[in-house]
Structures are given as C-alpha cells and as structure tokens.
Design an enzyme around this catalytic site. Structure first.
Site, PDB file in Angstrom:
ATOM      1  N   ASP A 191       0.826  -1.297   0.082  1.00  0.00           N
ATOM      2  CA  ASP A 191      -0.116  -0.077  -0.042  1.00  0.00           C
ATOM      3  C   ASP A 191       0.707   1.214  -0.209  1.00  0.00           C
ATOM      4  O   ASP A 191       1.850   1.197   0.511  1.00  0.00           O
ATOM      5  CB  ASP A 191      -0.726  -0.028   1.180  1.00  0.00           C
ATOM      6  CG  ASP A 191      -2.056   0.740   1.146  1.00  0.00           C
ATOM      7  OD1 ASP A 191      -2.186   1.502   0.166  1.00  0.00           O
ATOM      8  OD2 ASP A 191      -2.583   1.499   2.047  1.00  0.00           O
ATOM      9  N   HIS A 207       2.527   2.967  -9.052  1.00  0.00           N
ATOM     10  CA  HIS A 207       2.449   1.841  -9.294  1.00  0.00           C
ATOM     11  C   HIS A 207       3.751   1.338 -10.027  1.00  0.00           C
ATOM     12  O   HIS A 207       4.309   0.318  -9.564  1.00  0.00           O
ATOM     13  CB  HIS A 207       1.062   1.467 -10.025  1.00  0.00           C
ATOM     14  CG  HIS A 207      -0.003   1.756  -9.417  1.00  0.00           C
ATOM     15  ND1 HIS A 207      -0.228   1.469  -7.939  1.00  0.00           N
ATOM     16  CD2 HIS A 207      -1.196   2.294  -9.698  1.00  0.00           C
ATOM     17  CE1 HIS A 207      -1.320   1.759  -7.684  1.00  0.00           C
ATOM     18  NE2 HIS A 207      -1.906   2.370  -8.805  1.00  0.00           N
ATOM     19  N   LEU A 225      11.091 -20.008  -3.221  1.00  0.00           N
ATOM     20  CA  LEU A 225      10.078 -19.329  -2.598  1.00  0.00           C
ATOM     21  C   LEU A 225       8.827 -19.470  -3.533  1.00  0.00           C
ATOM     22  O   LEU A 225       9.075 -19.619  -4.851  1.00  0.00           O
ATOM     23  CB  LEU A 225      10.496 -17.668  -2.795  1.00  0.00           C
ATOM     24  CG  LEU A 225       9.298 -16.824  -1.978  1.00  0.00           C
ATOM     25  CD1 LEU A 225       9.261 -16.562  -0.620  1.00  0.00           C
ATOM     26  CD2 LEU A 225       9.518 -15.400  -2.775  1.00  0.00           C
TER      27      LEU A 225
HETATM   28  C1  FPP Z   1      -2.061   0.024  -3.484  1.00  0.00           C
HETATM   29  O1  FPP Z   1      -1.415   1.476  -3.451  1.00  0.00           O
HETATM   30  C2  FPP Z   1      -1.410  -0.730  -4.505  1.00  0.00           C
HETATM   31  C3  FPP Z   1      -2.086  -1.404  -5.423  1.00  0.00           C
HETATM   32  C4  FPP Z   1      -3.527  -1.311  -5.538  1.00  0.00           C
HETATM   33  C5  FPP Z   1      -1.479  -2.245  -6.584  1.00  0.00           C
HETATM   34  C6  FPP Z   1      -0.237  -2.898  -6.236  1.00  0.00           C
HETATM   35  C7  FPP Z   1       0.553  -2.692  -7.445  1.00  0.00           C
HETATM   36  C8  FPP Z   1       2.111  -2.803  -7.315  1.00  0.00           C
HETATM   37  C9  FPP Z   1       2.801  -2.718  -6.186  1.00  0.00           C
HETATM   38  C10 FPP Z   1       2.579  -2.531  -8.744  1.00  0.00           C
HETATM   39  C11 FPP Z   1       3.662  -3.440  -8.947  1.00  0.00           C
HETATM   40  C12 FPP Z   1       3.210  -4.761  -9.111  1.00  0.00           C
HETATM   41  C13 FPP Z   1       2.266  -5.674 -10.016  1.00  0.00           C
HETATM   42  C14 FPP Z   1       2.307  -7.055  -9.655  1.00  0.00           C
HETATM   43  C15 FPP Z   1       1.382  -4.686 -10.787  1.00  0.00           C
HETATM   44  P1  FPP Z   1      -2.572   2.672  -3.501  1.00  0.00           P
HETATM   45  O2  FPP Z   1      -2.901   2.889  -5.072  1.00  0.00           O
HETATM   46  O3  FPP Z   1      -4.059   2.101  -2.687  1.00  0.00           O
HETATM   47  O4  FPP Z   1      -1.849   3.624  -2.639  1.00  0.00           O
HETATM   48  P2  FPP Z   1      -2.535   4.782  -1.795  1.00  0.00           P
HETATM   49  O5  FPP Z   1      -3.279   4.135  -0.614  1.00  0.00           O
HETATM   50  O6  FPP Z   1      -1.535   5.687  -1.244  1.00  0.00           O
HETATM   51  O7  FPP Z   1      -3.314   5.511  -2.926  1.00  0.00           O
END
Ligand code: FPP
Length: 230
Positions: A4, A21, A115
């Site tokens: 997150d 992302h 893993l």
């Molecule tokens: C949460 O941050 C993250 C996500 C919803 C997506 C997770 C994606 C990645 C870590 C990118 C790389 C990996 C892959 C497999 C695509 P958020 O957008 O909710 O952040 P915020 O809470 O600060 O808005």
C-alpha cells in the site's frame, strides 16, 4: 503483504498514481529477494483486490495491463531465482489476457523449489470463502456425495490455492492499519505488522525489519503461558 501507498508516494512527488504503481514494481522484487535470502517459503502479494475495480477506469486499465506486463518481463528473472509463481483470485471480470499470463507464469515455474510467490490478482478474502462453499454445492449437484458435515478442511481444500499454509506474518506498508479483505481465512492467527514506509520505498531491509519484529512476538494461538518468574 499488502503493498500500500503507491498513490501517496506519487502524489508527494507531483506524479500520477500510475507512476507510483510503476515505482512499486522494484519494491516487489526487493521483497522477493529479501524473502528468498531470509528463507521465507511463502510470500503472497496483494496486486489487485476485488474492490480495486471501484477505481477510475484509467487506473484499473493501467493496473490490469501492468500486472500482465510485470509477469511477462519478470518471469525469466523469477525463474532464475527458483521462485514458483502462483495466482490466487477469481477469474470473473479479470482480463483474459491477465489470466493467460498468470497461467503461463504458473506453468513455467511449477517445478521451482524456492520461494512460492503467490500473486493475489482480483482477490477478495470473503469471495474466496464464498467460492469454496459454492464449489462444495456444485460438487454435490454434479452427483457427488454430500459431506456429513462441513469442517475447516472441507473449506480449506477448496480455497483458490489450497496448499497455502496459514499466514504467519501479515505485513502492510504505508501506515494504514487495515486487513482490506486480504487472506481472511488464512490469517486467523497471523501476527499483524504495519510499517510506515510507502510501498515504493520498501526494500529488502524493510522486510528483514518486519521479520525481526515478528521474531519478537509471542505467539500463543489462543493458548496461555505465564511469563517466566525472574
Ligand atoms: C496500493 O497502493 C497498491 C495497489 C492497488 C497495486 C499494487 C501494485 C504494485 C505494487 C505495482 C507493481 C506490481 C504489480 C504486480 C502490478 P494505493 O494505490 O492504494 O496507494 P494509496 O493508498 O497511497 O493511494
């Protein structure tokens, strides 16, 4: 692992959420490298939840495309690291091209012995349990014998990835302290570790720090033990 904070990381820098992302990809690889060197057997990463469909069309499109892209670009490296990739999630609504890429990665890495990296894509914890119950119903309707009673094992065997053991450490970055529908069944006795670091800044050292904290926890699984008398 709930990755997150990508959006906030990007906003702090005047970048778009999608840039956040993108920056999260390196952090995911850091976590995989850190977990491998620490001898972790299972790592499950929340890449897209069933609730993430509520985001803007552009962000959803980006995340779908990016999941596919990351799998395609990184599967050779993960193969080299002896990582076995698995997918946990629902097929409904998920882009068929993402499903295809997940299945290719699963097939390609299925004999790896290191893993197990489970990518939770279009994953929801409640939905996983409901899907397991529906599988039991379907099996009975298809002429199978109805079980005399439903046990935890009956459900466990029908989860998306039945082989996944219970969660030991539930880790979330970004300072938010929520489960957000992740691994509900498997986390009944998980140790909750919340770190302030935003996901793109997460490194292997962050994971080791979390593991050290985990090591200091006293796990009793509902039992009781007196503190030693000094
Ligand atoms: C949460 O941050 C993250 C996500 C919803 C997506 C997770 C994606 C990645 C870590 C990118 C790389 C990996 C892959 C497999 C695509 P958020 O957008 O909710 O952040 P915020 O809470 O600060 O808005």
């Amino acid at each position: 692992m709930v990755m997150d904070g990508n959006g906030r990381w990007a906003n702090e820098r005047g970048l778009t959420r999608t840039e956040g992302h993108r920056a999260g990809e390196a952090a995911l690889l850091e976590a995989v490298a850190g977990a491998t060197s620490a001898g972790v057997e299972n790592l499950t990463a929340y890449a897209f939840s069933t609730e993430n469909w509520k985001r803007s069309t552009d962000e959803v499109k980006f995340l779908m495309g990016y999941n596919k892209d990351v799998l395609r670009r990184r599967r050779d490296l993960l193969m080299e690291w002896n990582v076995r990739i698995r997918w946990s999630g629902a097929e409904r609504k998920l882009w068929p091209s993402v499903v295809r890429e997940l299945r290719i990665a699963e097939e390609m890495t299925k004999n790896n012995t290191g893993l197990v990296l489970t990518m939770a894509v279009n994953y929801g914890g409640r939905q996983e349990i409901v899907a397991a119950v529906n599988k039991i119903l379907q099996e009975i309707r298809a002429g199978g014998q109805a079980p005399k009673s439903i046990t935890e094992k009956t459900i466990q065997k029908r989860l998306y990835v039945p082989e996944l053991p219970d969660v030991d450490m539930f880790l979330r970055s970004s300072g938010e302290m929520r489960i957000s529908n992740f691994m509900l069944w498997q986390s009944s006795y998980a140790e909750m570790i919340f770190m302030d670091v935003l996901w793109p800044d997460f490194t292997r050292e962050s994971l080791w720090e979390a593991i050290s904290e985990f090591g200091r926890r006293q796990r009793r699984f509902g039992g009781a033990s007196d503190a030693p008398l000094n």
